[in-house]
Motif scaffolding. Structure first.
Motif, short mmCIF file in Angstrom:
data_model
loop_
_atom_site.label_atom_id
_atom_site.label_comp_id
_atom_site.label_asym_id
_atom_site.label_seq_id
_atom_site.Cartn_x
_atom_site.Cartn_y
_atom_site.Cartn_z
N PRO A 360 0.81 -1.23 0.00
CA PRO A 360 0.00 0.00 0.00
C PRO A 360 0.84 1.28 0.00
O PRO A 360 0.34 2.34 -0.38
N MET A 361 2.11 1.17 0.43
CA MET A 361 2.99 2.34 0.45
C MET A 361 3.65 2.58 -0.91
O MET A 361 4.43 3.52 -1.06
N GLY A 362 3.30 1.74 -1.89
CA GLY A 362 3.85 1.92 -3.23
C GLY A 362 5.23 1.34 -3.43
O GLY A 362 5.90 1.66 -4.42
N ILE A 363 5.69 0.51 -2.53
CA ILE A 363 7.03 -0.11 -2.63
C ILE A 363 6.95 -1.34 -3.52
O ILE A 363 6.04 -2.17 -3.38
N ASN A 364 7.90 -1.48 -4.43
CA ASN A 364 7.99 -2.66 -5.28
C ASN A 364 8.70 -3.76 -4.49
O ASN A 364 9.93 -3.76 -4.38
N VAL A 365 7.91 -4.67 -3.96
CA VAL A 365 8.50 -5.70 -3.07
C VAL A 365 9.32 -6.72 -3.83
O VAL A 365 10.05 -7.51 -3.21
N LEU A 366 9.22 -6.75 -5.15
CA LEU A 366 10.02 -7.69 -5.95
C LEU A 366 11.29 -7.05 -6.46
O LEU A 366 12.06 -7.69 -7.20
N ASP A 367 11.53 -5.79 -6.08
CA ASP A 367 12.79 -5.14 -6.44
C ASP A 367 13.94 -5.92 -5.80
O ASP A 367 13.93 -6.16 -4.58
N PRO A 368 14.94 -6.34 -6.58
CA PRO A 368 16.01 -7.19 -6.03
C PRO A 368 16.70 -6.59 -4.81
O PRO A 368 17.01 -7.32 -3.85
N LEU A 369 16.95 -5.29 -4.83
CA LEU A 369 17.63 -4.65 -3.70
C LEU A 369 16.77 -4.69 -2.45
O LEU A 369 17.24 -5.05 -1.37
N TRP A 370 15.46 -4.34 -2.60
CA TRP A 370 14.57 -4.35 -1.44
C TRP A 370 14.39 -5.77 -0.92
O TRP A 370 14.42 -6.01 0.30
#
Length: 456
Positions: A360-370
């Motif tokens: 919901p915060m707009g974060i791409n959870v599949l981003d490799p770094l994250w």
């Protein structure tokens, strides 16, 4: 005491008597444990009906049911510290080389932390597949109260560094730690037992006669404690029956249905991790079918008690007697696995919550770094989560702030926490036994240890 209360208590005693007859007619503990699980669920159904008709009798009966269930768990907690102390001490005293001690510890920790990293990835995957999100979760009176408690506890983990976590593992007063007063008491007792055992090895080098006396004394202490363990283990079916009855009777099916997606995703993630454990065992020449046939009574107790620490005695006994793991390996894996690298509580759970808040915060959870950062934080926190105690909730309190995410979601899931925590605890304990079995295969004499577990 009302007549309805007496009838419910009479039914409980009748089921206990039936379970006792079943238990006495079989040499194996496993069928009786399963029977206790089923009878506990059946009895809980009667308590649910009684609660709908009249709340007072059901609550009064539950107090007596809890006497048996919680009393059994208390006895197991009583066994933990003496068992860990004498077992680790005996393992070190009989060891031929301190290098073996280091290899066992590193191997067990590698499996525990490695599988926790996999568990975090599984948690992220399940949260994504089921579309879980923190948006729309209802905040009721219980959730508000839980949030206030979490705010207070958050102060215990804010700013907690890795050195501080590791420092908590070093005993300052062994008598204090033997009471289990600290969250890290089990690891502290392990450290003390190792140091005491190393001192015994030094005595044996300088004076073989005194060394032999120390080894004999430790052997007698081990035999004494193991007799006590087996005495308490005989009550396992009855303890499981009472624990399951209490847990199911108090469950709110409306709350479970309201958060059904989260419950289902959690159970699927936990099931996948059991598959991962099985694949790791199979890849190392262990038959998963035969392995799980040996360990499932331990998993049933872990499921019903929701306590990894209380399961240590049964864990050790099964690893040595059922799986054929060396006593040193069994005790190290059971002790470490109760507080470090818990796949369910410290792996799956905080990773799922992180995704539910981040989306919901707009974060791409599949981003490799994250994603890499999340897995690293989960693994590190799983190693030190015993330093703050509280299992899955405190794992979330460490991971979520470290990722810059709010912790409120942990309070919003309070309704279904007991149900999911039962399965998470079983996964935690299985991770410890998997670590012990793999370590036995890698470092032990596999030709002599539990040959019936080998794949045909």
């Amino acid at each position: 005491m009302q007549m309805s209360t007496l009838l419910l208590l009479g039914l409980f005693l009748l089921l206990l008597w039936s379970l006792n007859r079943w238990h006495r007619s079989r040499e194996s503990l496993a069928p009786a444990v399963f029977a206790g699980l089923v009878l506990g669920a059946v009895y809980a159904g009667f308590l649910q009906l009684a609660r709908q008709w009249a709340a007072a009798p059901a609550q009064e009966v539950l107090a007596w049911v809890d006497l048996l269930g919680d009393g059994y768990v208390n006895l197991l907690h009583l066994l933990v510290m003496p068992l860990v102390l004498v077992s680790i001490l005996g393992a070190v005293v009989r060891i031929s080389s301190t290098r073996s001690l280091g290899k066992i510890s590193l191997s067990v920790l590698a499996v525990l932390l490695g599988t926790t990293a996999i568990a975090a990835l599984v948690g992220v995957l399940m949260a994504q597949l089921f579309g879980l999100t923190a948006s729309g979760l209802v905040e009721g009176a219980r959730e508000v109260a839980r949030a206030e408690v979490l705010d207070q506890r958050l102060g215990r983990v804010e700013g907690l560094s890795i050195p501080a976590m590791l420092l908590s593992f070093i005993p300052k007063n062994i008598f204090y730690d033997l009471t289990g007063a600290r969250d890290t008491s089990v690891i502290a007792v392990v450290v003390f037992a190792i140091l005491l055992g190393l001192a015994a090895l030094a005595v044996r080098r300088d004076n073989p006669e005194q060394g032999a006396l120390i080894e004999q004394f430790v052997g007698v202490a081990q035999s004494w404690i193991m007799k006590l363990v087996r005495l308490v283990m005989a009550f396992t079916p009855y303890g499981v029956m009472a624990l399951v009855a209490g847990l199911v009777a108090r469950s709110s099916w409306a709350d479970i249905l309201n958060l059904f997606s989260f419950v289902l995703a959690s159970f699927v993630a936990i099931a996948l991790m059991f598959v991962v454990h099985g694949l790791l065992l199979m890849a190392n020449g262990v038959s998963p079918r035969r392995y799980f046939a040996k360990v499932w009574p331990v998993l049933v107790f872990a499921f019903s008690s929701r306590s990894s620490a209380a399961t240590i005695p049964l864990n050790v006994e099964t690893q040595i007697g059922g799986l054929g793991n060396a006593p040193a390996i069994a005790n190290f894996s059971a002790s470490f696995g109760a507080t470090i690298g818990q796949n369910g509580c410290a792996g799956i759970y905080p990773a799922m919550l992180a995704v539910m808040v981040a989306v919901p915060m707009g974060i791409n959870v599949l981003d490799p770094l994250w994603l890499t950062t999340l897995v690293a934080v989960v693994v590190i926190s799983s190693f030190g989560i015993a330093g703050v105690g509280g299992g899955a909730t405190f794992a979330a309190l460490v991971v979520l702030p470290a990722m810059g995410l709010p912790v409120t979601i942990a309070a919003l899931l309070i309704s279904v926490e007991p149900l999911i925590d039962m399965a998470r605890t079983a996964l935690n304990v299985n991770g410890a036994m998997t670590a012990g079995t793999l370590t036995q295969r890698w470092l032990g004499d596999t030709s002599a240890a539990a040959p019936e577990l080998a794949r045909p």
